[in-house]
Design an enzyme around this catalytic site. Structure first.
Site, PDB file in Angstrom:
ATOM      1  CB  CYS A  14      24.960  24.989  48.528  1.00  0.00           C
ATOM      2  SG  CYS A  14      24.416  26.630  48.064  1.00  0.00           S
ATOM      3  CB  CYS A  90      22.344  27.743  46.287  1.00  0.00           C
ATOM      4  SG  CYS A  90      23.659  26.614  45.856  1.00  0.00           S
ATOM      5  CB  CYS A  98      23.992  16.407  40.564  1.00  0.00           C
ATOM      6  SG  CYS A  98      23.380  17.996  41.137  1.00  0.00           S
TER       7      CYS A  98
END
Length: 171
Positions: A14, A90, A98
């Site tokens: 998150c 989220c 990422c």
């Protein structure tokens, strides 16, 4: 998959790593089968765990020992645990770039409302945190009961993706 095929590392991501990902980590690590080892991290960790999240975990009888808000960078370096699954929990984290995870883990987005952003009385906040925790717990329960050994990679990917869209279809 890591280890002997019976144990899987799971990373919950998150943005702030203060509530949803922390609750997911704590709940998954509380499961008795020990088929999964959960971790959590954030793209921009706030440095502290939300006190309402800790309260919900304690109320559920779960340990909060060792829980901390940390960066996902800890899990993208040599020597970090190999991840089998990476779940964003989220909307902010799903839209961010990422890091590349060693070993190509299976990934999915499991969105949950942000309890830390909820505004209301303490009683309303507590109720909202409890509801989000209930949703997290239900999704993890479905995931941990999937027949991982009998699903091929594409079927497993479809099931974990469905969990993010409609958990009832994935069970």
């Amino acid at each position: 998959m890591s280890g002997d095929g019976d144990s899987h590392n799971v990373l919950f991501l998150c943005t702030g790593n203060s509530a949803r990902s922390i609750m997911a980590e704590a709940y998954m690590n509380s499961l008795p089968a020990q088929r999964f080892k959960a971790y959590s991290a954030g793209s921009h960790p706030g440095g502290t765990v939300n006190p309402h999240a800790l309260d919900v975990l304690r109320t559920a009888g779960l340990s909060v020992d060792g829980l901390r808000s940390k960066s996902w960078d800890e899990f993208a370096v040599p020597g970090a645990p190999h991840m089998d699954f990476v779940f964003t929990v989220c909307d902010n984290a799903a839209g961010e770039v990422c890091p590349i995870w060693p070993g190509q883990p299976m990934t999915a987005h499991w969105p949950f409302s942000d309890p830390a952003g909820f505004e209301g009385s303490d009683t309303e906040k507590r109720a909202f945190f409890l509801d989000v925790f209930r949703q997290i717990r239900a999704r993890i329960d479905i995931f941990t009961n999937l027949p991982l050994r009998s699903l091929d990679k594409l079927a497993l990917q479809r099931r974990i993706d469905e969990l993010g869209r409609d958990p009832a279809k994935a069970s």
